[in-house]
Design a protein around this motif. Structure first.
Motif, PDB file in Angstrom:
ATOM      1  N   ILE A 146      40.934  56.035  35.195  1.00 26.51           N
ATOM      2  CA  ILE A 146      42.073  55.741  36.052  1.00 26.51           C
ATOM      3  C   ILE A 146      43.264  55.353  35.179  1.00 26.51           C
ATOM      4  O   ILE A 146      43.169  54.481  34.312  1.00 26.51           O
ATOM      5  CB  ILE A 146      41.759  54.611  37.062  1.00 26.51           C
ATOM      6  CG1 ILE A 146      43.005  54.250  37.885  1.00 26.51           C
ATOM      7  CG2 ILE A 146      41.164  53.390  36.382  1.00 26.51           C
ATOM      8  CD1 ILE A 146      43.487  55.362  38.789  1.00 26.51           C
ATOM      9  N   ARG A 147      44.404  56.062  35.371  1.00 23.49           N
ATOM     10  CA  ARG A 147      45.622  55.832  34.588  1.00 23.49           C
ATOM     11  C   ARG A 147      46.700  55.316  35.535  1.00 23.49           C
ATOM     12  O   ARG A 147      46.928  55.862  36.607  1.00 23.49           O
ATOM     13  CB  ARG A 147      46.057  57.136  33.918  1.00 23.49           C
ATOM     14  CG  ARG A 147      47.203  56.995  32.934  1.00 23.49           C
ATOM     15  CD  ARG A 147      47.251  58.199  31.994  1.00 23.49           C
ATOM     16  NE  ARG A 147      47.358  59.461  32.734  1.00 23.49           N
ATOM     17  CZ  ARG A 147      48.476  60.186  32.811  1.00 23.49           C
ATOM     18  NH1 ARG A 147      49.572  59.770  32.212  1.00 23.49           N
ATOM     19  NH2 ARG A 147      48.484  61.326  33.470  1.00 23.49           N
ATOM     20  N   TYR A 148      47.383  54.237  35.139  1.00 19.86           N
ATOM     21  CA  TYR A 148      48.396  53.590  35.957  1.00 19.86           C
ATOM     22  C   TYR A 148      49.779  53.953  35.420  1.00 19.86           C
ATOM     23  O   TYR A 148      50.211  53.436  34.399  1.00 19.86           O
ATOM     24  CB  TYR A 148      48.164  52.077  35.920  1.00 19.86           C
ATOM     25  CG  TYR A 148      49.061  51.237  36.812  1.00 19.86           C
ATOM     26  CD1 TYR A 148      49.946  51.797  37.737  1.00 19.86           C
ATOM     27  CD2 TYR A 148      48.997  49.848  36.734  1.00 19.86           C
ATOM     28  CE1 TYR A 148      50.729  51.009  38.550  1.00 19.86           C
ATOM     29  CE2 TYR A 148      49.790  49.034  37.543  1.00 19.86           C
ATOM     30  CZ  TYR A 148      50.657  49.621  38.440  1.00 19.86           C
ATOM     31  OH  TYR A 148      51.457  48.828  39.245  1.00 19.86           O
ATOM     32  N   MET A 149      50.435  54.857  36.107  1.00 20.13           N
ATOM     33  CA  MET A 149      51.776  55.298  35.743  1.00 20.13           C
ATOM     34  C   MET A 149      52.712  55.009  36.920  1.00 20.13           C
ATOM     35  O   MET A 149      52.919  55.852  37.796  1.00 20.13           O
ATOM     36  CB  MET A 149      51.776  56.787  35.405  1.00 20.13           C
ATOM     37  CG  MET A 149      50.915  57.149  34.205  1.00 20.13           C
ATOM     38  SD  MET A 149      51.511  56.418  32.667  1.00 20.13           S
ATOM     39  CE  MET A 149      53.034  57.336  32.444  1.00 20.13           C
ATOM     40  N   PRO A 150      53.278  53.799  36.970  1.00 15.01           N
ATOM     41  CA  PRO A 150      54.094  53.408  38.123  1.00 15.01           C
ATOM     42  C   PRO A 150      55.409  54.182  38.208  1.00 15.01           C
ATOM     43  O   PRO A 150      55.997  54.563  37.196  1.00 15.01           O
ATOM     44  CB  PRO A 150      54.338  51.917  37.890  1.00 15.01           C
ATOM     45  CG  PRO A 150      54.239  51.762  36.408  1.00 15.01           C
ATOM     46  CD  PRO A 150      53.201  52.738  35.962  1.00 15.01           C
ATOM     47  N   VAL A 151      55.825  54.398  39.420  1.00 15.07           N
ATOM     48  CA  VAL A 151      57.117  55.024  39.682  1.00 15.07           C
ATOM     49  C   VAL A 151      58.120  53.910  39.975  1.00 15.07           C
ATOM     50  O   VAL A 151      57.891  53.061  40.822  1.00 15.07           O
ATOM     51  CB  VAL A 151      57.039  55.991  40.880  1.00 15.07           C
ATOM     52  CG1 VAL A 151      58.414  56.545  41.200  1.00 15.07           C
ATOM     53  CG2 VAL A 151      56.055  57.110  40.584  1.00 15.07           C
ATOM     54  N   GLY A 152      59.212  53.886  39.264  1.00 17.89           N
ATOM     55  CA  GLY A 152      60.207  52.847  39.471  1.00 17.89           C
ATOM     56  C   GLY A 152      59.971  51.654  38.568  1.00 17.89           C
ATOM     57  O   GLY A 152      59.138  51.676  37.662  1.00 17.89           O
ATOM     58  N   THR A 153      60.707  50.577  38.825  1.00 16.47           N
ATOM     59  CA  THR A 153      60.628  49.370  38.008  1.00 16.47           C
ATOM     60  C   THR A 153      59.920  48.256  38.768  1.00 16.47           C
ATOM     61  O   THR A 153      59.675  48.360  39.970  1.00 16.47           O
ATOM     62  CB  THR A 153      62.028  48.900  37.611  1.00 16.47           C
ATOM     63  OG1 THR A 153      62.783  48.628  38.814  1.00 16.47           O
ATOM     64  CG2 THR A 153      62.741  49.961  36.788  1.00 16.47           C
ATOM     65  N   GLY A 154      59.610  47.198  38.039  1.00 17.30           N
ATOM     66  CA  GLY A 154      59.001  46.028  38.676  1.00 17.30           C
ATOM     67  C   GLY A 154      57.515  46.153  38.936  1.00 17.30           C
ATOM     68  O   GLY A 154      56.971  45.413  39.756  1.00 17.30           O
ATOM     69  N   ALA A 155      56.855  47.076  38.251  1.00 13.78           N
ATOM     70  CA  ALA A 155      55.414  47.238  38.455  1.00 13.78           C
ATOM     71  C   ALA A 155      54.656  46.037  37.899  1.00 13.78           C
ATOM     72  O   ALA A 155      55.029  45.459  36.880  1.00 13.78           O
ATOM     73  CB  ALA A 155      54.932  48.521  37.780  1.00 13.78           C
ATOM     74  N   VAL A 156      53.594  45.662  38.571  1.00 19.67           N
ATOM     75  CA  VAL A 156      52.765  44.536  38.144  1.00 19.67           C
ATOM     76  C   VAL A 156      51.323  45.004  37.976  1.00 19.67           C
ATOM     77  O   VAL A 156      50.944  46.085  38.426  1.00 19.67           O
ATOM     78  CB  VAL A 156      52.811  43.382  39.172  1.00 19.67           C
ATOM     79  CG1 VAL A 156      54.223  42.835  39.283  1.00 19.67           C
ATOM     80  CG2 VAL A 156      52.318  43.865  40.541  1.00 19.67           C
ATOM     81  N   ALA A 157      50.530  44.194  37.308  1.00 19.83           N
ATOM     82  CA  ALA A 157      49.115  44.515  37.116  1.00 19.83           C
ATOM     83  C   ALA A 157      48.387  44.534  38.451  1.00 19.83           C
ATOM     84  O   ALA A 157      48.764  43.838  39.403  1.00 19.83           O
ATOM     85  CB  ALA A 157      48.475  43.495  36.187  1.00 19.83           C
ATOM     86  N   VAL A 158      47.353  45.356  38.539  1.00 17.05           N
ATOM     87  CA  VAL A 158      46.523  45.439  39.741  1.00 17.05           C
ATOM     88  C   VAL A 158      45.064  45.280  39.327  1.00 17.05           C
ATOM     89  O   VAL A 158      44.734  45.229  38.139  1.00 17.05           O
ATOM     90  CB  VAL A 158      46.728  46.788  40.473  1.00 17.05           C
ATOM     91  CG1 VAL A 158      48.149  46.907  40.982  1.00 17.05           C
ATOM     92  CG2 VAL A 158      46.371  47.951  39.551  1.00 17.05           C
ATOM     93  N   THR A 159      44.208  45.180  40.311  1.00 15.90           N
ATOM     94  CA  THR A 159      42.768  45.125  40.086  1.00 15.90           C
ATOM     95  C   THR A 159      42.167  46.460  40.476  1.00 15.90           C
ATOM     96  O   THR A 159      42.503  47.007  41.534  1.00 15.90           O
ATOM     97  CB  THR A 159      42.123  44.007  40.918  1.00 15.90           C
ATOM     98  OG1 THR A 159      42.626  42.748  40.488  1.00 15.90           O
ATOM     99  CG2 THR A 159      40.608  44.004  40.747  1.00 15.90           C
TER     100      THR A 159
END
Length: 281
Positions: A146-159
């Motif tokens: 699983i790769r976390y590539m957020p769209v936009g700003t302000g992304a935070v860690a998830v579980t």
């Protein structure tokens, strides 16, 4: 096509170096889901007679089933907490994995919340953009990437983690999606998820609910139980609970759902723990 090949090589290198896996360990991980995957579901029968049921009621305790592979912060997840109804509880575990993501950070003695879920397959890679999960092509055989590539700003860690569907006649026969592992996933990070172990821990406890996380170092097996390769090394010298005035649990019985002689267990009031096999006639 070339990009996919390079990414597969990179993921393999990450697995071997970042996780410190030897070639033998890598082969073991890749073949781990094979035996379980050949069966759509695994079953466990838990026998608790009327006398033992009354003991649980009088002491305010429930039967607990936990995962056996330590997750984030060396913790185990309670996949089910229930009060037995009748002499037998038939627990079924579907072997098809589900990937989940939750915005809440989980701590020991916290609770894992299964929110955004997606059906996944071992050997495939997936992309989380902050709101949805999509297939990202081939990954590492035997694992879920699983790769976390957020769209936009302000992304935070998830579980994130893998969950399986679990059913129990003692809780109305309804099925639920239970987290068997959980890990922090930072923005722009890639994580490799192993298949859940077919070994479960069966024990009793007080004020412990489904989804709660318990420190693996505090759980201790009952004497004479079958050894489990999934048992954390830090458990060996641990003392049993109570952990705090409001939470306590007993010694666990490791149960491998692929071993016929362990597929039926019964509660032994003489030791306040479970034992292999049905009640003696």
């Amino acid at each position: 096509m070339i990009y996919r090949l390079f990414r597969l090589i990179a993921l393999t290198s990450l697995l071997l170096s970042g996780l410190g896996c030897s070639r033998q360990a890598m082969e073991a991980v890749m073949s781990a889901p094979a035996a379980a995957a050949s069966l759509q579901s695994l079953t466990l029968t838990i026998e608790v007679d009327s006398q033992s049921q009354q003991f649980l009621i009088d002491t305010g305790q429930t039967v607990l089933i936990t995962s056996s592979d330590p997750s984030q912060d060396n913790t185990l997840v309670v996949v089910q907490s229930f009060l037995p109804f009748g002499d037998q509880s038939l627990v079924t575990v579907d072997t098809t994995p589900v990937l989940f993501l939750s915005p809440a950070k989980v701590a020991p003695f916290g609770s894992v919340t299964v929110n955004l879920v997606s059906a996944v397959s071992y050997g495939q890679a997936y992309l989380f953009n902050g709101s949805s999960i999509t297939n990202d092509g081939p990954g590492i055989p035997g694992l879920v990437s699983i790769r976390y590539m957020p769209v936009g700003t302000g992304a935070v860690a998830v579980t994130t983690g893998l969950a399986l569907t679990i059913g129990n006649l003692s809780v109305g026969g309804a099925t639920s999606t239970a987290a068997f592992s959980y890990y922090d996933l930072q923005p722009f990070e890639n994580r490799l998820l192993r298949p859940p172990s077919t070994v479960l821990y069966v024990l009793i406890g007080q004020n412990i609910t489904t989804g709660m996380t318990l420190p693996a170092s505090l759980l201790q097996p009952i004497p004479g139980s079958a050894p489990s390769s999934a048992t954390a090394s830090s458990q060996q010298d641990a003392a049993p609970a109570p952990i705090a005035s409001s939470i306590q649990f007993g010694r666990y019985l490791p149960v491998d759902l692929l071993v016929d002689t362990q597929s039926v267990t019964h509660f032994d009031p003489s030791v306040n723990a479970f034992a292999y096999g049905a009640y003696p006639d």
